[in-house]
Design a protein around this motif. Structure first.
Motif, PDB file in Angstrom:
ATOM      1  N   PHE A 157       0.832  -1.205   0.000  1.00 20.33           N
ATOM      2  CA  PHE A 157       0.000   0.000   0.000  1.00 20.33           C
ATOM      3  C   PHE A 157       0.867   1.257   0.000  1.00 20.33           C
ATOM      4  N   SER A 158       2.152   1.105  -0.289  1.00 17.51           N
ATOM      5  CA  SER A 158       3.002   2.297  -0.398  1.00 17.51           C
ATOM      6  C   SER A 158       2.487   3.181  -1.520  1.00 17.51           C
ATOM      7  N   PRO A 159       2.286   4.473  -1.243  1.00 21.99           N
ATOM      8  CA  PRO A 159       1.736   5.339  -2.285  1.00 21.99           C
ATOM      9  C   PRO A 159       2.674   5.472  -3.488  1.00 21.99           C
ATOM     10  N   VAL A 160       3.868   4.916  -3.381  1.00 22.78           N
ATOM     11  CA  VAL A 160       4.826   5.056  -4.464  1.00 22.78           C
ATOM     12  C   VAL A 160       4.304   4.428  -5.763  1.00 22.78           C
ATOM     13  N   LEU A 161       3.454   3.407  -5.644  1.00 20.88           N
ATOM     14  CA  LEU A 161       2.918   2.793  -6.872  1.00 20.88           C
ATOM     15  C   LEU A 161       1.697   3.543  -7.397  1.00 20.88           C
ATOM     16  N   ASP A 162       1.287   4.559  -6.650  1.00 14.57           N
ATOM     17  CA  ASP A 162       0.071   5.302  -6.956  1.00 14.57           C
ATOM     18  C   ASP A 162       0.325   6.385  -7.991  1.00 14.57           C
ATOM     19  N   GLN A 163       0.772   6.025  -9.170  1.00 16.41           N
ATOM     20  CA  GLN A 163       0.938   6.993 -10.246  1.00 16.41           C
ATOM     21  C   GLN A 163       0.796   6.289 -11.583  1.00 16.41           C
ATOM     22  N   LYS A 164       0.602   7.128 -12.591  1.00 11.09           N
ATOM     23  CA  LYS A 164       0.292   6.576 -13.910  1.00 11.09           C
ATOM     24  C   LYS A 164       1.568   6.224 -14.671  1.00 11.09           C
ATOM     25  N   GLY A 165       1.423   5.313 -15.563  1.00  7.11           N
ATOM     26  CA  GLY A 165       2.445   5.156 -16.595  1.00  7.11           C
ATOM     27  C   GLY A 165       3.685   4.416 -16.191  1.00  7.11           C
ATOM     28  N   LEU A 166       3.733   3.858 -14.988  1.00 11.63           N
ATOM     29  CA  LEU A 166       4.920   3.089 -14.630  1.00 11.63           C
ATOM     30  C   LEU A 166       4.700   1.645 -15.065  1.00 11.63           C
ATOM     31  N   ALA A 167       5.412   1.243 -16.121  1.00 10.45           N
ATOM     32  CA  ALA A 167       5.344  -0.152 -16.543  1.00 10.45           C
ATOM     33  C   ALA A 167       6.425  -0.886 -15.790  1.00 10.45           C
ATOM     34  N   LEU A 168       6.020  -1.785 -14.888  1.00  8.79           N
ATOM     35  CA  LEU A 168       7.032  -2.482 -14.088  1.00  8.79           C
ATOM     36  C   LEU A 168       7.817  -3.427 -14.988  1.00  8.79           C
ATOM     37  N   ARG A 169       9.126  -3.476 -14.732  1.00  3.67           N
ATOM     38  CA  ARG A 169      10.026  -4.271 -15.553  1.00  3.67           C
ATOM     39  C   ARG A 169      10.628  -5.368 -14.687  1.00  3.67           C
ATOM     40  N   ASP A 170      10.434  -6.608 -15.103  1.00  6.32           N
ATOM     41  CA  ASP A 170      11.038  -7.706 -14.347  1.00  6.32           C
ATOM     42  C   ASP A 170      12.549  -7.702 -14.571  1.00  6.32           C
ATOM     43  N   GLY A 171      13.281  -8.248 -13.634  1.00  6.64           N
ATOM     44  CA  GLY A 171      14.732  -8.291 -13.792  1.00  6.64           C
ATOM     45  C   GLY A 171      15.377  -9.050 -12.657  1.00  6.64           C
ATOM     46  N   PRO A 172      16.703  -9.152 -12.706  1.00  9.93           N
ATOM     47  CA  PRO A 172      17.439 -10.040 -11.796  1.00  9.93           C
ATOM     48  C   PRO A 172      17.749  -9.437 -10.428  1.00  9.93           C
ATOM     49  N   VAL A 173      17.176  -8.253 -10.149  1.00  9.89           N
ATOM     50  CA  VAL A 173      17.478  -7.586  -8.880  1.00  9.89           C
ATOM     51  C   VAL A 173      16.314  -7.752  -7.917  1.00  9.89           C
ATOM     52  N   ALA A 174      16.617  -8.098  -6.670  1.00 12.30           N
ATOM     53  CA  ALA A 174      15.596  -8.132  -5.623  1.00 12.30           C
ATOM     54  C   ALA A 174      16.007  -7.182  -4.515  1.00 12.30           C
ATOM     55  N   ILE A 175      15.003  -6.513  -3.938  1.00 12.21           N
ATOM     56  CA  ILE A 175      15.270  -5.616  -2.813  1.00 12.21           C
ATOM     57  C   ILE A 175      14.608  -6.178  -1.571  1.00 12.21           C
ATOM     58  N   VAL A 176      15.380  -6.301  -0.495  1.00 12.57           N
ATOM     59  CA  VAL A 176      14.847  -6.766   0.790  1.00 12.57           C
ATOM     60  C   VAL A 176      15.176  -5.682   1.808  1.00 12.57           C
ATOM     61  N   SER A 177      14.150  -5.162   2.475  1.00  9.98           N
ATOM     62  CA  SER A 177      14.368  -3.978   3.294  1.00  9.98           C
ATOM     63  C   SER A 177      13.716  -4.088   4.657  1.00  9.98           C
ATOM     64  N   GLN A 178      14.414  -3.616   5.663  1.00 14.25           N
ATOM     65  CA  GLN A 178      13.836  -3.536   7.011  1.00 14.25           C
ATOM     66  C   GLN A 178      13.102  -2.216   7.223  1.00 14.25           C
ATOM     67  N   SER A 179      13.092  -1.352   6.224  1.00 15.64           N
ATOM     68  CA  SER A 179      12.250  -0.161   6.279  1.00 15.64           C
ATOM     69  C   SER A 179      11.325  -0.194   5.081  1.00 15.64           C
ATOM     70  N   GLY A 180      10.036  -0.141   5.353  1.00 14.89           N
ATOM     71  CA  GLY A 180       9.074  -0.206   4.255  1.00 14.89           C
ATOM     72  C   GLY A 180       9.177   0.988   3.332  1.00 14.89           C
ATOM     73  N   ALA A 181       9.311   2.183   3.912  1.00 13.58           N
ATOM     74  CA  ALA A 181       9.378   3.386   3.079  1.00 13.58           C
ATOM     75  C   ALA A 181      10.621   3.357   2.206  1.00 13.58           C
ATOM     76  N   VAL A 182      11.746   2.938   2.792  1.00 15.51           N
ATOM     77  CA  VAL A 182      12.987   2.873   2.025  1.00 15.51           C
ATOM     78  C   VAL A 182      12.871   1.815   0.923  1.00 15.51           C
ATOM     79  N   GLY A 183      12.377   0.644   1.284  1.00 15.70           N
ATOM     80  CA  GLY A 183      12.262  -0.431   0.297  1.00 15.70           C
ATOM     81  C   GLY A 183      11.364  -0.037  -0.859  1.00 15.70           C
ATOM     82  N   ALA A 184      10.200   0.535  -0.553  1.00 12.19           N
ATOM     83  CA  ALA A 184       9.251   0.903  -1.602  1.00 12.19           C
ATOM     84  C   ALA A 184       9.831   1.996  -2.495  1.00 12.19           C
ATOM     85  N   ALA A 185      10.483   2.989  -1.869  1.00 14.80           N
ATOM     86  CA  ALA A 185      11.059   4.080  -2.658  1.00 14.80           C
ATOM     87  C   ALA A 185      12.174   3.563  -3.556  1.00 14.80           C
TER      88      ALA A 185
END
Lengths: 714, 714
Positions: A157-185
């Motif tokens: 529910f991070s508002p970071v995904l709340d915008q138009k036109g972002l086509a998510l791109r799959d790839g070999p990178v994964a992000i694992v974060s102990q801060s939700g805001a940091v991880g989402a951003a």
């Protein structure tokens, strides 16, 4: 829920199921996208999740156009995961329902648990127990969500995904974060800058699934080569170390940003998530030992991820630079030098090939200042890139170009077209504008950065480390009984500390050379003692009650004749009488010839357990403050003593310059490894050891431990 | 052309005329915008230059729609400046025409001069002479141009201006660069990120106007508060120092990026512009002394410029942080701590004010983790900012916000609206998107950065330095005759070096305490010498032919009785006989009690001339490699000894911890200042001095110089 999970061959299965559920229940689903339950549902609907979505809301027939259900029990099937976005108090009952319905996983996006104090901690304990007993894999609580781009599972529910036109791109990178805001951003900033971040895991309070479990499982997925971690404190450091070793075996990379690296930052981190911050330079040494790249900040973490995702295979440190600007070439050279990299030497082929392509006023040296030419005549650019690439003395190519706003795409297309034809990594520095070109190049796997510092800081972690020198085989069998006897004596006497005499016996039992010494309990015993000692000697008064011998005059140096020894010992016993130290005796110790003074140490780190320390020793060891720290928990890792010495700030003290003795890592290594074995084998009884100084002399003789103290475990 | 110009009250007049000509001739004007003469003309026409433009092209009637002229001589009036874009060879004749027509200024955008080798250097010399004799102010050669935004004078052919939609914004920042590509790119990247860069000066080969002259003149213009410099080597360091002192007086700031800071980079810089790179840490110390902020790279230079242009007045180091993310708050705290800044303490008013605005689960501590609340309820954000601002214990406010892509402008507008109402600087960290908000905020003087490291590195140079401790008034009159006599002796003996005996006489003549010593030329002289020395003493064999006394056994320590002294001296004369050193004598020196060993030094820097050095001394001084370097050229600057000590890496060696003697800067200062006076007064005769060790003991006694050597100027 099995807490010990991880590192088994099928460690990743649970994570794959978690990230690609066939059906999802959203408990607390809402029409209001200002609320978490509204936003998360909207994202799941918008970003193309292929599984079934069940909104749960007792007050509505429909939510966001989908039929809503009153509770989990009303669903036509148990979902693969329940996403719980109701209050902490209400969520307990929901989790009990999950257990009853045998729902295998739940994500708690709500807060109100351990992070708010004792009351929340109690609630969290209850939730943890229900999850454990019900066999429910629990994400969070207090997480803003997880994302899998391939399955369209945008459970955040991070508002970071709340915008138009972002086509998510799959790839070999994964992000694992102990801060939700940091991880989402980071997920968003990565995605919008052309970085293929295939997964995001914000771990929240980690009462079920911890960051380490996710990292470990991600490595088993063939989809991911690069795992970026934002860490405030590791809860399962041993699993993290095991995962890091797995990454090394698999040729994958972990990059870690440790927040709370300073004292003030650590205090802030403790306030934030009650996580244990850990001593920063222990992290530094251990991460280096484990092959984990360390990021210094948010942007740096993404930058390194961009480079390693493109070039997971390590490369050499010699760069060929083609720069539109002499100034940028100089700044790149500075940055490479500071990062321990450097310039390639142009070979004859390069020189012969570029000469005709340069105007007369530009010299053919690295960094190659080409002015605008090859960017106007792009065939020349291609030729130069291929020439650089063919030079066996060059490991990577850096192109610095900029200020071509109108023609940027034309140039970028040539670079992107050329990159996959080259055998060696190509990096681009685009200065003065170039937003479109930068995005284009990054999206086509040509890592592009806006300045020299950022580029070099991003590429340095991808450089092949110096070859690991295998530890010499050491067939010494420690005299464990002798060492244990000293320990047992100390314990039975109720001591917390073993002094230098006992300590050196223990070191000696593990094959470490110690100074020749003898304890005399009366002036009369001197003659016998001297029979086994080479003059000159040092005499030290010893008593449990005496901490700072030297300050009370309890140390006599340079005693060169048996008469002076006898006199000194008599004086020291007289001193003991005056100081009222009935237990006192005197240690006679051969004076060790001058050499380089190192220190060897061990201590129990709050995060990683027992670590060993090697560094600059002597009376000012604390002031030098120059040590390398490594894990000892595992024989298999070994200790690269060459590397430890090479990473000391004052390594010039060890290279034989200035009339000093040269410290040969090959000669030193067996001692360090034997010390590490002692530490490993006695870790249950000992909290810390200082050996300082341990003196290195010329030639191939082992270094001699002169002073030491052991601190026993409580 | 007056080379000595600068620093006079009207120093800026020539620059103002240069940047706002009434008429401009473009020699080599072209229709082809691929050519410099095409692009430059196009920019001059497009960006609104109000003066008259005369294209010069012998082959055309019109260029870009303007009537063209065959030569300068054909113009209806002599222009204020001739911009010369023809070949180097052809440009000589053009400059002669300028001289004949009394055109006051010329810009040579062409290359083919000193940068291409001896032939070009000869041409450059010719050009320089014509300009000098003709009184022509010469910009370049080998520059890509200069820009003044206010007058629309965009006299550059850098393709960076070749794009649509860039409305240039005037402002208090000027960029002066020794690399045209770097300067132009910075101008553009600054402009397009909302930084008001009012002027650009790319100095090229600097045969007439040097970077220092431009910096000095810019400071006199009321339009400019902040001068950003890209430097490869200073040609007129004394003028730079004078300009820096002027900036300090005027409350303006100079920021400098020194390329070629590493050995490899310096080599690259030498290849690029044949400029003298200079020792990096001399730059470090001198720039610090002069109040010049030092940028580490391209982006950093612009970032500092953004901050200082907004907040030219220094601020304190205590930050109040309002962060949407606990993690970002921690990273900010880490970055502040690393930069020597820190967190403010919330006072009772702040605590009472924010408590009701926070949900129960968030604690009221700094950094304040507010989660999303105040960014949804913007009145709360305003209230919190004002509370922070009113706290007397807080110096600056940092707001960290991000991931609000849709609502970014709503939040940015509140921040921009609030900033000018606050008494203290406001900075913003916008993470996770926010491009539009960032641009908007930067354009409205709220410096905004994408991560914690960048923000803190940008704001740190604006922090108020610790109060300068005025040098204690010292009414000592040096015994200059005594010092000169030692110098004269050495010179007449043809010596290049003055040894410790003569050196200490010179130090002593300038009021520096030196170890008590006496020279004996025979064993018989010992008794007389000892009458004036306190035992124990050290005996050292001395001979011009003997470099390493200790290695041949020429030093005897700890001589505690007159008998042992006599014996040692006899032994040393015997040693001299064996080593065939007929000039040998023996120095008897009191043994100085233990204390902290410092070093004091002086050397002639290739850029800045004589500098003094203060740092950690002793036999391992080279290994510590920990010194501070300062200019001595000017009494007025003074030396802040407190600051020099405080900036040593190993300052913990001086704070009295670990049983060591505490070094009191107030006690040390007179000695350092007297030494600086010696260096200043004897700079014509001396190239370098080492005083090591100079020993600091407890209490308020002056430190004692124990060993020294003076190197005479050739």
């Amino acid at each position: 829920m099995n807490d010990d999970e991880g590192c088994s061959p099928d460690a990743s299965e649970w994570l794959e199921r978690l990230y690609a559920p066939r059906s999802v229940a959203v408990v607390g689903a809402s029409d209001d996208i200002k609320l978490p339950g509204g936003r998360l549902l909207q994202f799941m609907l918008n970003y193309g999740f292929a599984g079934h979505i069940y909104p749960i809301n007792p007050n509505r027939e429909q939510v966001q156009g989908r039929a809503a259900f009153k509770s989990l029990a009303d669903l036509p099937e148990p979902p693969d995961i329940a996403i719980v976005l109701v209050s902490a108090a209400a969520s307990v009952g929901v989790l009990e329902q999950c257990a009853a319905l045998k729902i295998p996983a739940a994500m708690f996006g709500n807060s109100g648990f351990a992070e708010i104090g004792p009351e929340g901690a109690a609630l969290q304990e209850r939730v943890a127990r229900i999850a454990r007993e019900g066999g429910i894999r629990l994400v969070g609580p207090n997480t803003n969500g997880i994302v899998d781009v391939k399955s369209g599972f945008t459970a955040t529910f991070s508002p970071v995904l709340d915008q138009k036109g972002l086509a998510l791109r799959d790839g070999p990178v994964a992000i694992v974060s102990q801060s939700g805001a940091v991880g989402a951003a980071m997920f968003y900033d990565g995605q919008r800058s052309g970085l293929g971040v295939g997964r995001l895991y914000n771990s929240g309070n980690e009462i079920g699934v911890t960051l380490e479990m996710v990292v470990d499982a991600l490595l088993d997925s063939p989809r991911f080569t690069t795992v970026l971690c934002y860490v405030e404190g590791l809860r399962r450091p041993e699993l993290f170390a095991a995962a890091a070793r797995k990454a090394q075996r698999l040729g994958k990379r972990i990059v870690l940003l440790k927040a709370g690296a300073t004292a003030a930052g650590a205090k802030a981190a403790a306030a934030h998530t009650a996580s244990l911050a850990g001593e920063d330079r222990v992290y530094d040494g251990v991460l280096h030992q484990l092959g984990v790249a360390r990021a210094r900040g948010y942007t740096h973490l993404l930058d390194i991820g961009r480079v390693l995702a493109t070039y997971p295979k390590p490369y050499g440190r010699r760069a060929s630079i083609l720069s539109m600007s002499g100034g940028i070439g100089i700044m790149l050279t500075d940055a490479l030098e500071r990062a321990g990299m450097g310039l390639a030497q142009f070979d004859a082929t390069v020189l012969a090939g570029i000469e005709p392509l340069l105007p007369a006023f530009l010299g053919a040296q690295n960094p190659l200042d080409v002015s605008g030419g090859p960017f106007h005549h792009l065939d020349r650019l291609r030729t130069m890139l291929r020439l650089f690439d063919g030079n066996p003395g060059s490991d990577i190519t850096i192109v610095a170009v900029g200020s071509f706003e109108r023609r940027q795409m034309e140039i970028a297309e040539v670079l992107a077209d050329e990159a996959p034809r080259l055998a060696k990594p190509l990096f681009v520095l685009w200065f003065g504008g170039g937003d479109e070109a930068t995005l284009y190049l990054n999206g086509r796997n040509v890592p592009t950065f806006p300045d020299a510092e950022r580029l070099v800081q991003a590429i340095a972690p991808g450089v092949r480390p110096s070859a690991h020198r295998p530890s010499p085989v050491d067939d010494l069998v420690p005299d464990r009984a002798a060492a244990r006897a000293v320990l047992a004596d100390a314990k039975s006497a109720g001591r917390k500390v073993i002094d230098e005499v006992g300590g050196k016996r223990m070191l000696s039992a593990y094959g470490i050379d110690v100074v020749n010494e003898s304890v005399v309990d009366s002036p009369e015993a001197v003659r016998t003692a001297l029979a086994n000692l080479r003059l000159p000697v040092v005499a030290k008064l010893r008593s449990d009650a005496l901490v700072h011998k030297a300050r009370v005059g309890g140390v006599r140096l340079g005693l060169a004749t048996s008469e002076s020894v006898a006199q000194a010992v008599a004086d020291l016993f007289e001193l003991a009488r005056r100081l009222e130290l009935p237990d006192a005796d005197v240690v006679l110790q051969e004076q060790v010839p001058a050499g380089v003074e190192l220190l060897l140490g061990a201590k129990r780190d709050a995060t990683f357990g027992m670590v060993v320390t090697l560094g600059i020793g002597g009376v000012q060891a604390e002031a030098w403050d120059d040590v390398q720290i490594r894990l000892v928990d595992d024989d298999a890792t070994g200790l690269d003593v060459h590397d430890m010495l090479a990473r000391l700030a004052h390594r010039s003290l060890l290279d034989g310059s200035g009339g000093r003795t040269e410290v040969d890592a090959t000669v030193l290594a067996p001692t360090v490894l034997r010390f590490a074995r002692l530490v490993r084998e006695l870790a249950d009884d000992i909290d810390a050891i200082d050996v300082n100084p341990i003196i290195v002399r010329e030639g191939d003789q082992a270094p001699t431990a002169v002073d030491t103290v052991f601190f026993l475990k409580d």
